[in-house]
Scaffold this active site. Structure first.
Site, PDB file in Angstrom:
ATOM      1  N   PRO A   1       0.786  -1.227   0.000  1.00 48.51           N
ATOM      2  CA  PRO A   1       0.000   0.000   0.000  1.00 48.51           C
ATOM      3  C   PRO A   1       0.824   1.285   0.000  1.00 48.51           C
ATOM      4  O   PRO A   1       1.854   1.369   0.661  1.00 48.51           O
ATOM      5  CB  PRO A   1      -0.831  -0.105   1.279  1.00 48.51           C
ATOM      6  CG  PRO A   1      -0.188  -1.153   2.099  1.00 48.51           C
ATOM      7  CD  PRO A   1       0.478  -2.089   1.136  1.00 48.51           C
ATOM      8  N   ASN A   2       0.330   2.236  -0.748  1.00 44.19           N
ATOM      9  CA  ASN A   2       0.870   3.598  -0.838  1.00 44.19           C
ATOM     10  C   ASN A   2       2.159   3.705  -1.640  1.00 44.19           C
ATOM     11  O   ASN A   2       2.646   4.809  -1.873  1.00 44.19           O
ATOM     12  CB  ASN A   2       1.055   4.226   0.566  1.00 44.19           C
ATOM     13  CG  ASN A   2      -0.244   4.296   1.330  1.00 44.19           C
ATOM     14  OD1 ASN A   2      -1.200   4.866   0.829  1.00 44.19           O
ATOM     15  ND2 ASN A   2      -0.306   3.690   2.510  1.00 44.19           N
TER      16      ASN A   2
ATOM     17  N   ARG B   1       4.478  10.970  -2.125  1.00 44.84           N
ATOM     18  CA  ARG B   1       4.378  10.602  -0.726  1.00 44.84           C
ATOM     19  C   ARG B   1       5.711  10.841   0.003  1.00 44.84           C
ATOM     20  O   ARG B   1       6.732  10.272  -0.382  1.00 44.84           O
ATOM     21  CB  ARG B   1       4.026   9.114  -0.739  1.00 44.84           C
ATOM     22  CG  ARG B   1       4.461   8.345   0.388  1.00 44.84           C
ATOM     23  CD  ARG B   1       4.190   6.875   0.240  1.00 44.84           C
ATOM     24  NE  ARG B   1       4.005   6.380   1.572  1.00 44.84           N
ATOM     25  CZ  ARG B   1       4.327   5.171   1.980  1.00 44.84           C
ATOM     26  NH1 ARG B   1       4.781   4.284   1.124  1.00 44.84           N
ATOM     27  NH2 ARG B   1       4.149   4.835   3.229  1.00 44.84           N
TER      28      ARG B   1
ATOM     29  N   TYR C   1      10.969   8.689   1.113  1.00 43.19           N
ATOM     30  CA  TYR C   1      10.881   7.682   0.048  1.00 43.19           C
ATOM     31  C   TYR C   1      11.450   8.138  -1.299  1.00 43.19           C
ATOM     32  O   TYR C   1      11.454   7.365  -2.249  1.00 43.19           O
ATOM     33  CB  TYR C   1       9.418   7.243  -0.119  1.00 43.19           C
ATOM     34  CG  TYR C   1       8.855   6.636   1.151  1.00 43.19           C
ATOM     35  CD1 TYR C   1       9.391   5.454   1.672  1.00 43.19           C
ATOM     36  CD2 TYR C   1       7.815   7.249   1.848  1.00 43.19           C
ATOM     37  CE1 TYR C   1       8.896   4.899   2.845  1.00 43.19           C
ATOM     38  CE2 TYR C   1       7.312   6.697   3.024  1.00 43.19           C
ATOM     39  CZ  TYR C   1       7.850   5.530   3.520  1.00 43.19           C
ATOM     40  OH  TYR C   1       7.365   4.981   4.672  1.00 43.19           O
TER      41      TYR C   1
ATOM     42  N   ASN D   1       8.032  -5.787  -1.049  1.00 41.91           N
ATOM     43  CA  ASN D   1       7.982  -4.673  -0.109  1.00 41.91           C
ATOM     44  C   ASN D   1       6.527  -4.556   0.317  1.00 41.91           C
ATOM     45  O   ASN D   1       5.718  -3.944  -0.383  1.00 41.91           O
ATOM     46  CB  ASN D   1       8.462  -3.376  -0.771  1.00 41.91           C
ATOM     47  CG  ASN D   1       8.433  -2.212   0.205  1.00 41.91           C
ATOM     48  OD1 ASN D   1       7.873  -2.327   1.296  1.00 41.91           O
ATOM     49  ND2 ASN D   1       9.022  -1.091  -0.183  1.00 41.91           N
TER      50      ASN D   1
ATOM     51  N   ALA E   1       3.200  -0.922   4.639  1.00 44.23           N
ATOM     52  CA  ALA E   1       2.656  -0.929   6.008  1.00 44.23           C
ATOM     53  C   ALA E   1       2.240  -2.328   6.461  1.00 44.23           C
ATOM     54  O   ALA E   1       2.287  -2.640   7.660  1.00 44.23           O
ATOM     55  CB  ALA E   1       1.471   0.023   6.097  1.00 44.23           C
TER      56      ALA E   1
ATOM     57  N   GLU F   1      12.835  -9.580   1.243  1.00 43.14           N
ATOM     58  CA  GLU F   1      12.093  -8.392   1.664  1.00 43.14           C
ATOM     59  C   GLU F   1      12.907  -7.135   1.353  1.00 43.14           C
ATOM     60  O   GLU F   1      14.127  -7.115   1.540  1.00 43.14           O
ATOM     61  CB  GLU F   1      11.888  -8.515   3.181  1.00 43.14           C
ATOM     62  CG  GLU F   1      11.228  -7.340   3.851  1.00 43.14           C
ATOM     63  CD  GLU F   1      11.200  -7.501   5.391  1.00 43.14           C
ATOM     64  OE1 GLU F   1      12.023  -8.271   5.952  1.00 43.14           O
ATOM     65  OE2 GLU F   1      10.371  -6.838   6.023  1.00 43.14           O
TER      66      GLU F   1
ATOM     67  N   HIS G   1      12.790  -2.709   1.760  1.00 42.68           N
ATOM     68  CA  HIS G   1      12.178  -1.442   2.172  1.00 42.68           C
ATOM     69  C   HIS G   1      13.029  -0.308   1.644  1.00 42.68           C
ATOM     70  O   HIS G   1      14.265  -0.367   1.749  1.00 42.68           O
ATOM     71  CB  HIS G   1      12.073  -1.340   3.698  1.00 42.68           C
ATOM     72  CG  HIS G   1      11.213  -2.413   4.268  1.00 42.68           C
ATOM     73  ND1 HIS G   1       9.841  -2.396   4.152  1.00 42.68           N
ATOM     74  CD2 HIS G   1      11.531  -3.564   4.890  1.00 42.68           C
ATOM     75  CE1 HIS G   1       9.359  -3.498   4.686  1.00 42.68           C
ATOM     76  NE2 HIS G   1      10.360  -4.230   5.142  1.00 42.68           N
TER      77      HIS G   1
ATOM     78  N   ARG H   1      13.559   3.889  12.286  1.00 44.49           N
ATOM     79  CA  ARG H   1      12.328   4.682  12.350  1.00 44.49           C
ATOM     80  C   ARG H   1      11.524   4.300  13.603  1.00 44.49           C
ATOM     81  O   ARG H   1      12.080   3.784  14.550  1.00 44.49           O
ATOM     82  CB  ARG H   1      11.548   4.500  11.039  1.00 44.49           C
ATOM     83  CG  ARG H   1      12.364   5.016   9.832  1.00 44.49           C
ATOM     84  CD  ARG H   1      11.618   4.889   8.531  1.00 44.49           C
ATOM     85  NE  ARG H   1      10.403   5.707   8.541  1.00 44.49           N
ATOM     86  CZ  ARG H   1       9.423   5.583   7.641  1.00 44.49           C
ATOM     87  NH1 ARG H   1       9.530   4.663   6.679  1.00 44.49           N
ATOM     88  NH2 ARG H   1       8.348   6.348   7.708  1.00 44.49           N
TER      89      ARG H   1
HETATM   90  C1  DQA Z   1       8.296   0.926   3.636  1.00 45.23           C
HETATM   91  C2  DQA Z   1       8.430   1.106   5.149  1.00 45.23           C
HETATM   92  C3  DQA Z   1       7.099   0.861   5.844  1.00 45.23           C
HETATM   93  O1  DQA Z   1       7.246   1.037   7.251  1.00 45.23           O
HETATM   94  C4  DQA Z   1       6.062   1.842   5.348  1.00 45.23           C
HETATM   95  O2  DQA Z   1       4.816   1.584   5.940  1.00 45.23           O
HETATM   96  C5  DQA Z   1       5.969   1.876   3.875  1.00 45.23           C
HETATM   97  C6  DQA Z   1       7.181   1.767   3.058  1.00 45.23           C
HETATM   98  C7  DQA Z   1       9.595   1.276   2.887  1.00 45.23           C
HETATM   99  O3  DQA Z   1       9.706   0.912   1.717  1.00 45.23           O
HETATM  100  O4  DQA Z   1      10.477   1.937   3.454  1.00 45.23           O
HETATM  101  O5  DQA Z   1       4.898   2.089   3.313  1.00 45.23           O
HETATM  102  O6  DQA Z   1       8.020  -0.451   3.385  1.00 45.23           O
END
Ligand code: DQA
Length: 144
Positions: free
Chosen positions: A10-11, A18, A23, A74, A77, A98, A100, A107
């Site tokens: 998501p997002n 964003r 990011y 990835n 959230a 995985e 990120h 964080r």
């Molecule tokens: C994320 C880190 C997550 O905590 C966050 O909710 C994201 C992006 C990252 O790519 O740094 O949406 O996965």
């Protein structure tokens, strides 16, 4: 290793808009082009999938069973909440890594837990787009 599935949660479709301080300023489309290029340079097939819905991500992982050789994920959230995604990754037993964009370990505390990560062989966090390249190369190195 012939086919890789890249899953973004998501997002991540809002990349560039964003929180660019966290990011970066590049778009999701730029990320897709980056990962596709990395895969192409290794002669790997690559499908990129993004969803804001947990169940759609679970469905995509299930559909990869016996069709995909490696998963780069990835979960955004859902990383920190989703036992369903963890269980789906375990169910299909496809080697998974995985990623990120940000360094989640630096964080908020709630970002320090990764459920999906428990089913992944490695994690690359804090390398921006390059984390996806590292993940693809990890899969190639460890699974041919
Ligand atoms: C994320 C880190 C997550 O905590 C966050 O909710 C994201 C992006 C990252 O790519 O740094 O949406 O996965």
């Amino acid at each position: 290793m012939k086919n890789i599935l890249v899953i973004n949660g998501p997002n991540l479709n809002m990349l560039g808009i964003r929180e660019p301080g966290i990011y970066g300023s590049q778009s999701y489309q730029a990320l897709v082009e980056f990962v596709t290029g990395v895969c192409r340079s290794h002669d790997l097939g690559c499908e990129c999938f993004q969803s804001n819905h947990e169940g759609a991500i679970v469905d995509k992982i299930q559909a990869a069973y016996e069709k995909v050789d490696g998963i780069v994920i990835n979960p955004a959230a859902y990383t920190h909440t989703s036992v369903a995604i963890l269980d789906a990754l375990k169910a299909v037993s496809i080697p998974a890594v995985e990623v990120h964009l940000s360094d989640v370990s630096q964080r908020e505390d709630f970002r320090h837990v990764s459920y999906a990560g428990m089913a992944c062989e490695a994690t690359f966090a804090g390398y921006g787009f390059d984390g996806y390249r590292l993940a693809v190369e990890y899969l190639l190195e460890h699974h041919g």
